[in-house]
Design an enzyme around this catalytic site. Sequence first.
Site, mmCIF file in Angstrom:
data_model
loop_
_atom_site.group_PDB
_atom_site.id
_atom_site.type_symbol
_atom_site.label_atom_id
_atom_site.label_comp_id
_atom_site.label_asym_id
_atom_site.label_seq_id
_atom_site.Cartn_x
_atom_site.Cartn_y
_atom_site.Cartn_z
ATOM 1 C CG ASP A 48 -2.085 0.990 1.064
ATOM 2 O OD1 ASP A 48 -1.827 2.161 0.713
ATOM 3 O OD2 ASP A 48 -3.237 0.592 1.291
ATOM 4 C CB SER A 95 2.716 2.758 -6.488
ATOM 5 O OG SER A 95 1.835 2.486 -7.561
ATOM 6 C CG ASP A 117 -8.111 3.767 -2.561
ATOM 7 O OD1 ASP A 117 -7.347 3.580 -3.528
ATOM 8 O OD2 ASP A 117 -7.787 4.424 -1.562
ATOM 9 C CG ASN A 118 -6.444 3.738 -7.510
ATOM 10 O OD1 ASN A 118 -5.974 3.532 -8.618
ATOM 11 N ND2 ASN A 118 -5.824 3.373 -6.393
ATOM 12 N NE ARG A 119 -12.877 1.707 -12.528
ATOM 13 C CZ ARG A 119 -13.841 2.542 -12.912
ATOM 14 N NH1 ARG A 119 -13.749 3.178 -14.056
ATOM 15 N NH2 ARG A 119 -14.902 2.725 -12.159
ATOM 16 C CB ALA A 120 -5.254 3.934 -12.301
ATOM 17 C CB CYS A 173 -4.866 15.160 3.785
ATOM 18 S SG CYS A 173 -4.354 13.837 2.688
#
Length: 640
Positions: A48, A95, A117-120, A173
Amino acid sequence: MALSRGLPRELAEAVAGGRVLVVGAGGIGCELLKNLVLTGFSHIDLIDLDTIDVSNLNRQFLFQKKHVGRSKAQVAKESVLQFYPKANIVAYHDSIMNPDYNVEFFRQFILVMNALDNRAARNHVNRMCLAADVPLIESGTAGYLGQVTTIKKGVTECYECHPKPTQRTFPGCTIRNTPSEPIHCIVWAKYLFNQLFGEEDADQEVSPDRADPEAAWEPTEAEARARASNEDGDIKRISTKEWAKSTGYDPVKLFTKLFKDDIRYLLTMDKLWRKRKPPVPLDWAEVQSQGEETNASDQQNEPQLGLKDQQVLDVKSYARLFSKSIETLRVHLAEKGDGAELIWDKDDPSAMDFVTSAANLRMHIFSMNMKSRFDIKSMAGNIIPAIATTNAVIAGLIVLEGLKILSGKIDQCRTIFLNKQPNPRKKLLVPCALDPPNPNCYVCASKPEVTVRLNVHKVTVLTLQDKIVKEKFAMVAPDVQIEDGKGTILISSEEGETEANNHKKLSEFGIRNGSRLQADDFLQDYTLLINILHSEDLGKDVEFEVVGDAPEKVGPKQAEDAAKSITNGSDDGAQPSTSTAQEQDDVLIVDSDEEDSSNNADVSEEERSRKRKLDEKENLSAKRSRIEQKEELDDVIALD
């Protein structure tokens, strides 16, 4: 005691000896990691890129206040080892799209589990697992809704077999410190409404986040900033609502604090602005001294058309609207009596005035084009909160599906949907038969191919690279060549090699209607053939469009044959549903974790999947239905 002692011997050995990869250590990831070690998994790799934020603590239970600013993966590992020290966990603060994690890296694992939590990143892991031929369990939650599905090369659909609506996700944030899109400012304005007039929530703080990990280069500095923030908050500060009450809800004082003083404080966090355009504080007196301006849309050389709600005003007008809405809301709050709270409702004119004005003033400060009341209303109504119990249920289902795979029973795996309310059959969990691969998928088909309509005289090589190949088709490091018999290199993954091509039009390279481009991503072991369809009739602000998305190409006969192939040999006689769009209220598509991404989330009560429902008691005919994603749901947001 690990649950593996109750498993069949061969499965227990696979669980104890096999190496698995967990991608994501957030809401689902924390629950999943705990479940894996308690089930008996001993060799786990966890990756992560994110760091721990205060807003994570109410549901990501492996983290504590002292961990704010540290790596999620590393802290999750440390926390799990405290109650299961025998586990061999390798944590990566990185990443998953880093080229170091290539196909050979993925081949080390017997199973990969996504908690993203993200498409890419989802697209990338999907392609890496296809290339490595490793089973992938995909998951997502949005509010009370959740989904788990299994992906196996040549057996099931991949994550990209069917197009998905735009996902919007973002961390807290970003909302408080570094908004970069209008939706960030709209969410901030809704939070502000609750902080001033509604039920206060620590996760909806609007003041600058002094514990922002990005503002500190070292974890120790981030922790010190967090401690300073907490101490200052405990001693010197009162709640936003109490402070506002002490001023009598003075609009000028509120304006000065929110749009001048807080922005000036953000500017002191200079590391945030090294690669960003810094915000510009607003002064009430200066704004009021401005002459009457034309509407913002006029300033942008756009015609002022439509209803009043569809017009974009100037900064002075929004400042006045902000002041007027505060006065009105203050009266409404006083009428309700001491201790009363207002509930934000997009259909309440005063509440909508407040959010519209506050959001637009913040957009102006951060150099964004402001939005009309109409646009803000449509976006502000689609925000989904994170719910810890949903993450827990989905994480449990991931492990159960994983055990089926390791037992060699992938045919028993299902796509499972978690609903907000029981369906007509009194079920919250609805299992669906896995669909076979889409033969027209531009990712997992034997020869991936796609057609793109664009104007070759206007589209540049840089647009082709960034917006089409990377953003739309989710490649990480693409090489693109023209199939012209010469193998002309248009885009190279080697930095700087084809940079001179960036601002040239495609037509300058002889690309015209019917030209074919070959795009390769060696990291993903993925090749895509792109057919160019030249057009000068694209809509306004439309640079390109993909022609004939895969789902639209699948004919009824193909779908029926695919349905038959997956039910052969099934013990439960799973068949495709004959349900109509109105009847499929219990089947939903979910594509976000609990936050960016993002968003963005891909789910609503009105969305339905192309999956087939299972019912043990009914013999359903082989007929599939697909519910089109509603256009107005494209900005559903899952917040972290």
